[in-house]
Design a protein around this motif. Structure first.
Motif, short mmCIF file in Angstrom:
data_model
loop_
_atom_site.label_atom_id
_atom_site.label_comp_id
_atom_site.label_asym_id
_atom_site.label_seq_id
_atom_site.Cartn_x
_atom_site.Cartn_y
_atom_site.Cartn_z
N GLY A 1 -30.09 -41.34 -12.60
CA GLY A 1 -29.95 -42.75 -12.92
C GLY A 1 -29.44 -43.60 -11.77
N GLY A 2 -28.96 -42.98 -10.71
CA GLY A 2 -28.49 -43.74 -9.56
C GLY A 2 -29.61 -44.51 -8.87
N TYR A 3 -30.84 -44.08 -9.05
CA TYR A 3 -31.99 -44.74 -8.43
C TYR A 3 -32.63 -45.78 -9.35
CZ TYR A 3 -31.63 -40.87 -5.16
OH TYR A 3 -31.18 -39.96 -4.24
N ALA A 4 -32.09 -45.99 -10.52
CA ALA A 4 -32.71 -46.84 -11.53
C ALA A 4 -32.91 -48.27 -11.03
CB ALA A 4 -31.89 -46.84 -12.81
N LYS B 1 -25.18 -41.98 -11.58
CA LYS B 1 -25.69 -41.03 -10.58
C LYS B 1 -25.68 -39.61 -11.15
CE LYS B 1 -25.42 -40.00 -5.71
NZ LYS B 1 -26.81 -40.27 -5.52
N GLY B 2 -26.82 -38.93 -11.06
CA GLY B 2 -26.93 -37.55 -11.54
C GLY B 2 -27.18 -37.42 -13.02
N SER C 1 -23.34 -52.24 -8.98
CA SER C 1 -22.90 -51.16 -8.10
C SER C 1 -22.05 -50.14 -8.87
CB SER C 1 -22.13 -51.71 -6.91
OG SER C 1 -20.92 -52.32 -7.33
N ILE C 2 -21.28 -50.62 -9.83
CA ILE C 2 -20.48 -49.71 -10.66
C ILE C 2 -21.41 -48.86 -11.52
CG2 ILE C 2 -18.75 -49.58 -12.50
CD1 ILE C 2 -17.67 -52.27 -11.40
N LEU C 3 -22.41 -49.50 -12.12
CA LEU C 3 -23.36 -48.77 -12.96
C LEU C 3 -24.13 -47.73 -12.14
CD1 LEU C 3 -24.76 -51.57 -15.27
CD2 LEU C 3 -23.47 -49.57 -15.97
N LYS C 4 -24.52 -48.08 -10.93
CA LYS C 4 -25.24 -47.14 -10.07
C LYS C 4 -24.43 -45.87 -9.86
CE LYS C 4 -28.02 -50.09 -7.09
NZ LYS C 4 -28.22 -50.57 -5.72
N LEU C 5 -23.15 -46.05 -9.56
CA LEU C 5 -22.30 -44.89 -9.29
C LEU C 5 -22.01 -44.08 -10.55
CD1 LEU C 5 -19.82 -46.43 -6.72
CD2 LEU C 5 -21.66 -44.81 -6.27
N THR C 6 -21.85 -44.74 -11.70
CA THR C 6 -21.54 -43.99 -12.92
C THR C 6 -22.77 -43.29 -13.47
OG1 THR C 6 -21.86 -45.97 -14.27
CG2 THR C 6 -19.61 -45.46 -13.58
N TYR D 1 -39.43 -40.40 -5.95
CA TYR D 1 -38.62 -40.66 -7.14
C TYR D 1 -39.18 -39.80 -8.27
CZ TYR D 1 -36.63 -44.74 -4.81
OH TYR D 1 -35.99 -45.57 -3.95
N ASP D 2 -38.29 -39.03 -8.91
CA ASP D 2 -38.69 -38.16 -10.02
C ASP D 2 -38.67 -38.98 -11.31
OD1 ASP D 2 -39.30 -36.03 -11.65
OD2 ASP D 2 -37.26 -35.23 -11.67
N VAL D 3 -39.86 -39.41 -11.75
CA VAL D 3 -39.97 -40.28 -12.92
C VAL D 3 -40.98 -39.68 -13.88
CG1 VAL D 3 -40.63 -42.60 -13.70
CG2 VAL D 3 -39.48 -42.32 -11.53
N GLN D 4 -40.60 -39.63 -15.15
CA GLN D 4 -41.54 -39.24 -16.20
C GLN D 4 -41.86 -40.49 -17.01
OE1 GLN D 4 -39.86 -36.05 -18.46
NE2 GLN D 4 -40.36 -34.54 -16.92
N ARG D 5 -43.08 -40.56 -17.52
CA ARG D 5 -43.55 -41.75 -18.21
C ARG D 5 -44.03 -41.39 -19.61
NH1 ARG D 5 -48.90 -43.00 -18.24
NH2 ARG D 5 -49.14 -41.34 -16.75
#
Length: 188
Positions: free
Chosen positions: A116-119, A62-63, A55-60, A97-101
């Motif tokens: 990165g919040g959606y990772a 984000k964006g 949860s900490i990683l998600k918030l850090t 989800y905006d993802v490039q491959r």
């Protein structure tokens, strides 16, 4: 004062100076700034669950742009990897989800996320795919549904690997290390 010059006589250096003068006075919106110049988003500590470090990683993250490595199970060719990861990318695109491959090997691809919040949501989707062997995100390896017994790796971090290396060094402290071969065999 600089000498007045006809606009038709401007060279590349003159045009660059003119552009700098315009940009100096121009207010650039925050969204147009490169990612490394943007101020970090404020973190709402009330949303952090102390029991879940993710949860900490998600918030850090984000964006921020984030990359995750995905391994396709089996022994696929590069073309098969391209097709399989393309299907995954399409499914993620349909879920907004905006993802490039990017394909980086015969069975490996990089998924680049603008936010990165959606990772971790994307990671959960990928590890539930039949042909996904594993997903590497922020130094952690998450085994996928398609991993067989030899490919399944428990969630190891670089720190855990470092601890194991140190333990192995402690065991071999009794033996003097040098570049010469010895007749003795060591049990590992």
């Amino acid at each position: 004062p600089p000498k007045k010059k006809d606009i038709r006589d401007y060279n590349d250096a003159d045009m660059a100076r003119l552009l700098e003068q315009w940009e100096k006075d121009d207010d650039i919106e925050e969204g147009d700034l490169p990612e490394h110049k943007r101020p970090p988003a404020p973190i709402d500590f009330s949303k952090i669950d102390p029991g879940k470090p993710e949860s900490i990683l998600k918030l850090t993250k984000k964006g921020k742009t984030l990359m995750m490595f995905v391994t396709v199970s089996g022994n696929p060719t590069e073309k098969e990897t391209e097709e399989i990861t393309s299907l995954w990318q399409g499914s993620l695109f349909n879920a907004n989800y905006d993802v490039q491959r990017f394909i980086v090997g015969s069975n490996r691809a990089i998924f680049m996320l603008r936010d990165g919040g959606y990772a971790w949501e994307i990671k959960d989707f990928l590890i539930n795919q039949e042909r996904c062997a594993d997903v590497t995100l922020e130094g952690q390896v998450y085994p996928g549904k398609g991993a067989d017994g030899s490919e399944k790796v428990k969630n190891k971090t670089k720190l855990e690997k470092g601890k194991k290396k140190k333990e192995a060094e402690k065991k071999s402290d009794g033996v003097k290390e040098d570049n010469r071969a010895t007749n003795q065999r060591e049990e590992l």
